[in-house]
Design a protein around this motif. Structure first.
Motif, PDB file in Angstrom:
ATOM      1  N   TYR A  37     -52.468   5.719  -4.784  1.00  0.00           N
ATOM      2  CA  TYR A  37     -52.954   6.999  -5.275  1.00  0.00           C
ATOM      3  C   TYR A  37     -52.346   7.239  -6.645  1.00  0.00           C
ATOM      4  O   TYR A  37     -51.399   6.571  -7.060  1.00  0.00           O
ATOM      5  CB  TYR A  37     -52.646   8.146  -4.304  1.00  0.00           C
ATOM      6  N   THR A  38     -52.936   8.177  -7.381  1.00  0.00           N
ATOM      7  CA  THR A  38     -52.409   8.541  -8.687  1.00  0.00           C
ATOM      8  C   THR A  38     -51.728   9.897  -8.567  1.00  0.00           C
ATOM      9  O   THR A  38     -52.157  10.746  -7.787  1.00  0.00           O
ATOM     10  CB  THR A  38     -53.528   8.596  -9.748  1.00  0.00           C
ATOM     11  N   GLU A  39     -50.667  10.062  -9.332  1.00  0.00           N
ATOM     12  CA  GLU A  39     -49.874  11.288  -9.242  1.00  0.00           C
ATOM     13  C   GLU A  39     -49.533  11.759 -10.652  1.00  0.00           C
ATOM     14  O   GLU A  39     -49.178  10.952 -11.513  1.00  0.00           O
ATOM     15  CB  GLU A  39     -48.603  10.972  -8.456  1.00  0.00           C
ATOM     16  N   GLU A  40     -49.630  13.063 -10.835  1.00  0.00           N
ATOM     17  CA  GLU A  40     -49.254  13.652 -12.127  1.00  0.00           C
ATOM     18  C   GLU A  40     -47.780  13.425 -12.419  1.00  0.00           C
ATOM     19  O   GLU A  40     -46.956  13.473 -11.506  1.00  0.00           O
ATOM     20  CB  GLU A  40     -49.460  15.169 -12.103  1.00  0.00           C
ATOM     21  N   VAL A  41     -47.472  13.220 -13.693  1.00  0.00           N
ATOM     22  CA  VAL A  41     -46.084  13.186 -14.147  1.00  0.00           C
ATOM     23  C   VAL A  41     -45.893  14.419 -15.025  1.00  0.00           C
ATOM     24  O   VAL A  41     -46.669  14.661 -15.946  1.00  0.00           O
ATOM     25  CB  VAL A  41     -45.789  11.905 -14.961  1.00  0.00           C
ATOM     26  N   ARG A  42     -44.871  15.223 -14.694  1.00  0.00           N
ATOM     27  CA  ARG A  42     -44.634  16.455 -15.443  1.00  0.00           C
ATOM     28  C   ARG A  42     -43.232  16.463 -16.027  1.00  0.00           C
ATOM     29  O   ARG A  42     -42.297  15.995 -15.398  1.00  0.00           O
ATOM     30  CB  ARG A  42     -44.810  17.670 -14.525  1.00  0.00           C
ATOM     31  N   GLU A  43     -43.144  16.994 -17.234  1.00  0.00           N
ATOM     32  CA  GLU A  43     -41.837  17.190 -17.865  1.00  0.00           C
ATOM     33  C   GLU A  43     -41.827  18.591 -18.464  1.00  0.00           C
ATOM     34  O   GLU A  43     -42.731  18.934 -19.229  1.00  0.00           O
ATOM     35  CB  GLU A  43     -41.600  16.148 -18.965  1.00  0.00           C
ATOM     36  N   GLY A  44     -40.824  19.366 -18.081  1.00  0.00           N
ATOM     37  CA  GLY A  44     -40.711  20.730 -18.613  1.00  0.00           C
ATOM     38  C   GLY A  44     -41.930  21.579 -18.320  1.00  0.00           C
ATOM     39  O   GLY A  44     -42.349  22.372 -19.155  1.00  0.00           O
ATOM     40  N   GLY A  45     -42.551  21.372 -17.162  1.00  0.00           N
ATOM     41  CA  GLY A  45     -43.688  22.192 -16.775  1.00  0.00           C
ATOM     42  C   GLY A  45     -45.030  21.743 -17.316  1.00  0.00           C
ATOM     43  O   GLY A  45     -46.053  22.312 -16.966  1.00  0.00           O
ATOM     44  N   ARG A  46     -45.047  20.726 -18.198  1.00  0.00           N
ATOM     45  CA  ARG A  46     -46.351  20.275 -18.685  1.00  0.00           C
ATOM     46  C   ARG A  46     -46.620  18.837 -18.271  1.00  0.00           C
ATOM     47  O   ARG A  46     -45.697  18.034 -18.145  1.00  0.00           O
ATOM     48  CB  ARG A  46     -46.465  20.463 -20.196  1.00  0.00           C
ATOM     49  N   ARG A  47     -47.911  18.547 -18.037  1.00  0.00           N
ATOM     50  CA  ARG A  47     -48.304  17.206 -17.615  1.00  0.00           C
ATOM     51  C   ARG A  47     -48.184  16.244 -18.785  1.00  0.00           C
ATOM     52  O   ARG A  47     -48.709  16.500 -19.870  1.00  0.00           O
ATOM     53  CB  ARG A  47     -49.740  17.210 -17.084  1.00  0.00           C
ATOM     54  N   THR A  48     -47.454  15.165 -18.551  1.00  0.00           N
ATOM     55  CA  THR A  48     -47.252  14.164 -19.609  1.00  0.00           C
ATOM     56  C   THR A  48     -47.933  12.840 -19.284  1.00  0.00           C
ATOM     57  O   THR A  48     -47.897  11.917 -20.089  1.00  0.00           O
ATOM     58  CB  THR A  48     -45.747  13.913 -19.836  1.00  0.00           C
ATOM     59  N   GLY A  49     -48.533  12.751 -18.091  1.00  0.00           N
ATOM     60  CA  GLY A  49     -49.228  11.520 -17.753  1.00  0.00           C
ATOM     61  C   GLY A  49     -49.486  11.412 -16.275  1.00  0.00           C
ATOM     62  O   GLY A  49     -49.389  12.393 -15.525  1.00  0.00           O
ATOM     63  N   PHE A  50     -49.818  10.185 -15.877  1.00  0.00           N
ATOM     64  CA  PHE A  50     -50.091   9.878 -14.476  1.00  0.00           C
ATOM     65  C   PHE A  50     -49.399   8.580 -14.104  1.00  0.00           C
ATOM     66  O   PHE A  50     -49.300   7.664 -14.924  1.00  0.00           O
ATOM     67  CB  PHE A  50     -51.600   9.715 -14.237  1.00  0.00           C
ATOM     68  N   ASP A  51     -48.907   8.504 -12.870  1.00  0.00           N
ATOM     69  CA  ASP A  51     -48.360   7.275 -12.308  1.00  0.00           C
ATOM     70  C   ASP A  51     -49.289   6.754 -11.230  1.00  0.00           C
ATOM     71  O   ASP A  51     -50.010   7.527 -10.595  1.00  0.00           O
ATOM     72  CB  ASP A  51     -46.985   7.515 -11.663  1.00  0.00           C
ATOM     73  N   VAL A  52     -49.235   5.445 -11.008  1.00  0.00           N
ATOM     74  CA  VAL A  52     -49.865   4.821  -9.849  1.00  0.00           C
ATOM     75  C   VAL A  52     -48.768   4.651  -8.807  1.00  0.00           C
ATOM     76  O   VAL A  52     -47.676   4.171  -9.135  1.00  0.00           O
ATOM     77  CB  VAL A  52     -50.434   3.434 -10.206  1.00  0.00           C
ATOM     78  N   VAL A  53     -49.034   5.065  -7.568  1.00  0.00           N
ATOM     79  CA  VAL A  53     -48.080   4.908  -6.471  1.00  0.00           C
ATOM     80  C   VAL A  53     -48.775   4.133  -5.358  1.00  0.00           C
ATOM     81  O   VAL A  53     -49.813   4.575  -4.854  1.00  0.00           O
ATOM     82  CB  VAL A  53     -47.589   6.273  -5.950  1.00  0.00           C
ATOM     83  N   THR A  54     -48.219   2.979  -4.992  1.00  0.00           N
ATOM     84  CA  THR A  54     -48.817   2.215  -3.900  1.00  0.00           C
ATOM     85  C   THR A  54     -48.276   2.743  -2.575  1.00  0.00           C
ATOM     86  O   THR A  54     -47.193   3.328  -2.529  1.00  0.00           O
ATOM     87  CB  THR A  54     -48.516   0.707  -4.016  1.00  0.00           C
ATOM     88  N   LEU A  55     -49.027   2.517  -1.504  1.00  0.00           N
ATOM     89  CA  LEU A  55     -48.599   3.006  -0.197  1.00  0.00           C
ATOM     90  C   LEU A  55     -47.385   2.243   0.315  1.00  0.00           C
ATOM     91  O   LEU A  55     -46.711   2.689   1.238  1.00  0.00           O
ATOM     92  CB  LEU A  55     -49.744   2.941   0.810  1.00  0.00           C
ATOM     93  N   SER A  56     -47.085   1.100  -0.319  1.00  0.00           N
ATOM     94  CA  SER A  56     -45.864   0.371   0.038  1.00  0.00           C
ATOM     95  C   SER A  56     -44.655   0.881  -0.747  1.00  0.00           C
ATOM     96  O   SER A  56     -43.545   0.395  -0.565  1.00  0.00           O
ATOM     97  CB  SER A  56     -46.063  -1.132  -0.190  1.00  0.00           C
ATOM     98  N   GLY A  57     -44.873   1.878  -1.626  1.00  0.00           N
ATOM     99  CA  GLY A  57     -43.745   2.532  -2.285  1.00  0.00           C
ATOM    100  C   GLY A  57     -43.469   2.119  -3.721  1.00  0.00           C
ATOM    101  O   GLY A  57     -42.517   2.602  -4.327  1.00  0.00           O
TER     102      GLY A  57
END
Length: 170
Positions: A37-57
């Motif tokens: 799944y993809t997950e938002e990356v936030r720094e200081g309250g604002r979205r700075t990008g997206f990460d990919v997270v696999t179900l294996s961690g």
């Protein structure tokens, strides 16, 4: 005939939360499941990008905000985000290939969140998704964007498949 369910989603409706809850329920039932799944990356309250997270961690960058408006020939951009294709492919392709080579004896579920503009810069990803959808041993739970603007070929291909059920989530 394989059953595939794709959620067609508006931005900001909690698709990742929904995918995570379904995934946890399936895992706790002992059903073999893999994917990402993809997950938002936030720094200081604002979205700075997206990460990919696999179900294996495993986790890695999918995209980050770029302050540089110039684009190099090898840079893939969606709006303000620069897509890290190498990171995305290193995380997702081995997992999809593993699902595709799991054999037809064991039914398994593959989570693909999501098939959108950023992910579709990868031709290898497009090919791996097509192979996954063609595999008789895999049930796919995925997310695709609500159609707007220029159609995305793979998304429309998925949307029109007879073995796919699309649920619009708003």
């Amino acid at each position: 005939l394989m059953l595939c369910a794709f959620l067609s989603l508006f931005l900001g409706v909690g698709k990742t939360t929904l995918i995570q809850k379904v995934t946890q329920a399936l895992k706790s039932s002992g059903i073999p499941i893999d994917g990402f799944y993809t997950e938002e990356v936030r720094e200081g309250g604002r979205r700075t990008g997206f990460d990919v997270v696999t179900l294996s961690g495993n986790r890695g960058p999918l995209s980050r905000v770029s302050s540089d408006s110039s684009t190099s020939r090898r840079e893939y951009r969606v709006g303000q985000y620069v897509v890290d294709l190498v990171s995305f492919e290193q995380l997702v392709l081995p997992m999809l290939r593993n699902v595709n080579h799991g054999g037809d004896t064991e039914k398994r579920i593959c989570v693909i969140d999501e098939i959108g503009k950023m992910e579709l810069f990868s031709q290898a990803f497009i090919q791996a998704v097509r192979q996954t959808l063609a595999g008789s041993g895999t049930v796919v739970l995925g997310t695709i964007p609500i159609p707007k603007g220029k159609p995305l070929d793979l998304v429309e291909e998925i949307r029109s498949r007879k073995d796919v059920k699309v649920f619009n989530v708003s």
